[in-house]
Design an enzyme around this catalytic site. Structure first.
Site, short mmCIF file in Angstrom:
data_model
loop_
_atom_site.label_atom_id
_atom_site.label_comp_id
_atom_site.label_asym_id
_atom_site.label_seq_id
_atom_site.Cartn_x
_atom_site.Cartn_y
_atom_site.Cartn_z
N ARG A 52 0.83 -2.45 -3.77
CA ARG A 52 2.13 -2.56 -4.43
C ARG A 52 3.22 -2.79 -3.39
NH1 ARG A 52 5.20 2.51 -4.98
NH2 ARG A 52 4.02 4.20 -4.07
N LYS A 166 -16.15 7.36 -9.86
CA LYS A 166 -14.93 8.16 -9.71
C LYS A 166 -13.91 7.71 -10.74
CE LYS A 166 -12.08 7.96 -6.00
NZ LYS A 166 -11.96 7.98 -4.54
N LYS A 168 -9.72 8.48 -12.35
CA LYS A 168 -8.41 9.09 -12.15
C LYS A 168 -8.17 10.17 -13.19
CE LYS A 168 -7.31 6.15 -8.88
NZ LYS A 168 -7.38 6.61 -7.47
N ASN A 199 -4.53 11.77 -7.17
CA ASN A 199 -3.51 11.01 -6.42
C ASN A 199 -2.23 11.80 -6.16
OD1 ASN A 199 -5.23 8.72 -7.98
ND2 ASN A 199 -4.53 8.00 -5.99
N GLU A 249 -6.58 10.15 2.54
CA GLU A 249 -6.20 8.74 2.50
C GLU A 249 -4.72 8.50 2.77
OE1 GLU A 249 -7.37 8.30 -1.83
OE2 GLU A 249 -5.54 7.11 -1.87
N HIS A 299 -11.98 6.19 2.39
CA HIS A 299 -11.09 5.65 1.37
C HIS A 299 -11.27 4.13 1.42
CE1 HIS A 299 -6.96 4.32 -0.16
NE2 HIS A 299 -7.65 4.76 -1.19
N GLU A 318 -16.71 4.17 -0.74
CA GLU A 318 -16.02 3.92 -2.01
C GLU A 318 -15.96 2.42 -2.25
OE1 GLU A 318 -11.86 5.08 -2.04
OE2 GLU A 318 -11.83 5.07 -4.23
#
Ligand SMILES: [Mg+2]
Length: 348
Positions: A52, A166, A168, A199, A249, A299, A318
């Protein structure tokens, strides 16, 4: 051999399918590509990804072009740690953490790539690998997916041969997390590892309340339960939960890992190549954690697979879903190591 110059290329474009975690919408495919050139014609390349902020790849490009790049011209590219030391000292005044570290990492990775190419060997061989394949799980359970979408993508990950999945959490109330976790568990079966990732969304008490529930639901680890820099909170939380706390991370530089590791605040350590300081720092953080018996799960993947090959305490790489072009297949739930010279990876 001497470094003669650098080249930088910047890409910033909207992602076709934006994904969401508890705190952010990841809607960009940004990339800063660095090429380090030498007087012997060998080059080293690294790619730094941004999910982002449209302007970040260009800002990093400017730091590399105007600040860090000129400082490495004339250096011997094999002296990777000496160059790291020079760049840390150079950026101390403006703050070495943040985008300065992204820049130092980009140079570190390109130097390892260059070293491998100059010796015609993959970096995992130079590091003295401990294994030839890395157990893999798929991070596919994004929050913009409804339960049906979550079930579908989890099934796809298991079909592709991943060890587990995994997802969220923390996007809504705890009851919503429970529904979603149960749905994924039903798809992947009772024995596949299921990890949850908040997160950094919770404060201490909410993390403890939810962590006790994730524990009951047999989750493999609880990732980033708290703001990343809250070392004391991680230590207290780890003391109250049997479920391992996974984090790292969003920590910058290996000094940021020391108190967390020594205090017992992390059960699975997860440095990021860009933020930790590149391959060299991830390797050193991993070895520090190994000394405390703490497992290492990267990560992201990509060039990180070379670190994972070398560390004694590696447990997982990952990954997203495998690319549809078939360039890589999992064997017994593991990524094979890439055979190409330098920091080659399966990313393309
Ligand atoms: Mg995470």
């Amino acid at each position: 051999m001497r470094i003669t110059g650098i080249g930088v290329e910047v890409v910033s474009e909207p992602k076709r399918h934006a994904v969401r975690d508890a705190l952010q919408l990841l809607d960009r495919n940004g990339r800063t590509r660095l090429v380090i050139e030498t007087d012997e014609g060998v080059t080293g390349v690294s790619d730094t990804y941004f999910g982002r902020l449209a302007s970040s790849p260009a800002v990093l490009g400017q730091i590399l072009t105007e600040q860090l790049g000129p400082a490495i011209v004339g250096e011997d590219p094999a002296l990777i740690r000496q160059i790291r030391q020079k760049l840390r000292a150079l950026t101390d005044y403006q703050g070495t953490a943040g985008l300065s570290t992204y820049g130092i990492s980009a140079i570190d990775l390109a130097l390892w790539d260059l070293l491998g190419k100059s010796l015609d060997a993959p970096v995992w061989k130079l590091l003295g690998a401990q294994r030839t394949a890395i157990p893999a799980y798929a991070m596919v359970g994004w929050l913009e997916l409804d339960v049906a979408g979550l079930e579908q993508v989890s099934a796809r990950a298991m079909e592709q041969g991943f060890r587990g999945v995994k997802m969220k959490v923390g996007g809504g109330p705890l009851t919503e997390d429970v529904t979603r976790i149960k749905a994924v568990r039903a798809v992947i079966g009772p024995d596949a590892p299921l990890m949850v990732d908040a997160n950094q969304a919770f404060d201490f008490h909410e993390a403890l309340r939810r962590g006790r529930v994730y524990e009951e639901l047999d989750c493999r680890w609880f990732e980033e339960p708290l703001p990343a820099d809250d070392t004391e909170g991680h230590i207290r939380l780890a003391d109250k939960l049997d479920l391992p706390i996974a984090t790292g991370e969003n920590r910058y530089g290996q000094a940021a890992f020391r108190d967390l590791v020594a205090g017992g605040g992390v059960g699975v350590i997860q440095p990021d190549l860009r933020r930790a300081g590149g391959l060299t720092d991830c390797l050193e953080i991993g070895l520090m954690a190994a000394g405390f018996g703490i497992p290492y799960a990267s990560h992201g993947g990509g060039a990180h697979i070379h670190v994972l090959a070398a560390l004694p305490n590696t447990i997982y790489v990952e990954s997203g879903l495998l690319p549809s072009d078939g360039r890589v297949e999992l064997v017994d739930g593991c990524y094979p190591l890439p055979p190409g010279p330098g920091l080659s990876s399966w990313d393309g």
